[in-house]
Design a protein around this motif. Structure first.
Motif: not given
Length: 233
Positions: A11-13, A72-77
């Motif tokens: 994705n762009n980010a 680690p966090a599982q939700l990341s952009e």
């Protein structure tokens, strides 16, 4: 402990973050990965950068293997994260294949008699300068001297005892490289060597060995060095 494979989302980010990594080097990777551990005041993870494979659209992009004390966090952009617990049960005498990317350095005391702390030197560059001072100019011979110094750094009696292992067969150096980078708070470039080792070791003290694996080997951990990957043979 947790072992994770971390890949950029298409994705762009993530694309913008990847550009930052390509421009700024491994410390930018370290800063990005820290976003997966937002509760940490101090780094408690090790990472290793590799080339992504097996994910559509990710060929040629970097991915990271991360060893951490918390999940680690599982939700990341930015990242797709695959995590599993790292809880190997080892016994005395067990043989393990390993891969390690390390920054081999050694401390030498200065000439001052009141010097209590040694000055840190890059093992490979020190070996190169020593060889050149002795009259060696051939590039292949210089590289052999540098490689041997890096192997001795890993397999020396002191380090083997600290790791709780023994090296019955000399490890192989797959690749070595020189890097120049900087931390966010520093304008001066930092030079360091990164050496990729492969080999087999025998475990003498399982608990000590796993403790050292969790801490990481050598320096330059913020630049992607220090993580030892192991598997049974």
């Amino acid at each position: 402990m947790y072992l994770s494979r971390v890949r950029f989302w298409p994705n762009n980010a993530a694309h913008q973050a990847l550009i930052s990594v390509q421009q700024k080097g491994s410390y930018a990777s370290h800063q990005l990965l820290w976003q997966l551990f937002t509760e940490q005041a101090d780094r408690n993870f090790l990472f290793r950068e590799e080339q992504a494979s097996g994910l559509v659209g990710s060929q040629g992009m970097p991915e990271y293997l991360v060893l951490s004390t918390t999940a680690p966090a599982q939700l990341s952009e930015l990242f797709q994260v695959q995590t599993k617990k790292f809880e190997p049960r080892l016994v005395v005498g067990e043989r393990l294949a390993f891969r390690l990317r390390a920054n081999p350095t050694v401390s030498y005391k200065g000439g001052s008699s009141d010097s209590t702390r040694g000055q840190r030197h890059d093992v490979m560059m020190h070996a190169r300068k020593t060889a050149q001072a002795s009259g060696i100019v051939d590039k292949q011979q210089l590289q052999q001297q540098m490689d041997q110094a890096a192997i001795e750094w890993l397999t020396c009696e002191q380090r083997s005892a600290k790791l709780g292992v023994r090296f019955e067969v000399q490890p192989t150096i797959i690749e070595s490289s020189q890097h120049k980078t900087s931390k966010k708070s520093q304008s001066q470039l930092i030079s360091y060597s990164a050496v990729d080792y492969e080999g087999v070791l025998t475990v003498n003290e399982p608990e000590l060995f796993l403790t050292q694996v969790a801490l990481g080997l050598g320096r330059a951990k913020a630049f992607g060095c220090g993580l030892m990957l192991i598997r049974r043979v």
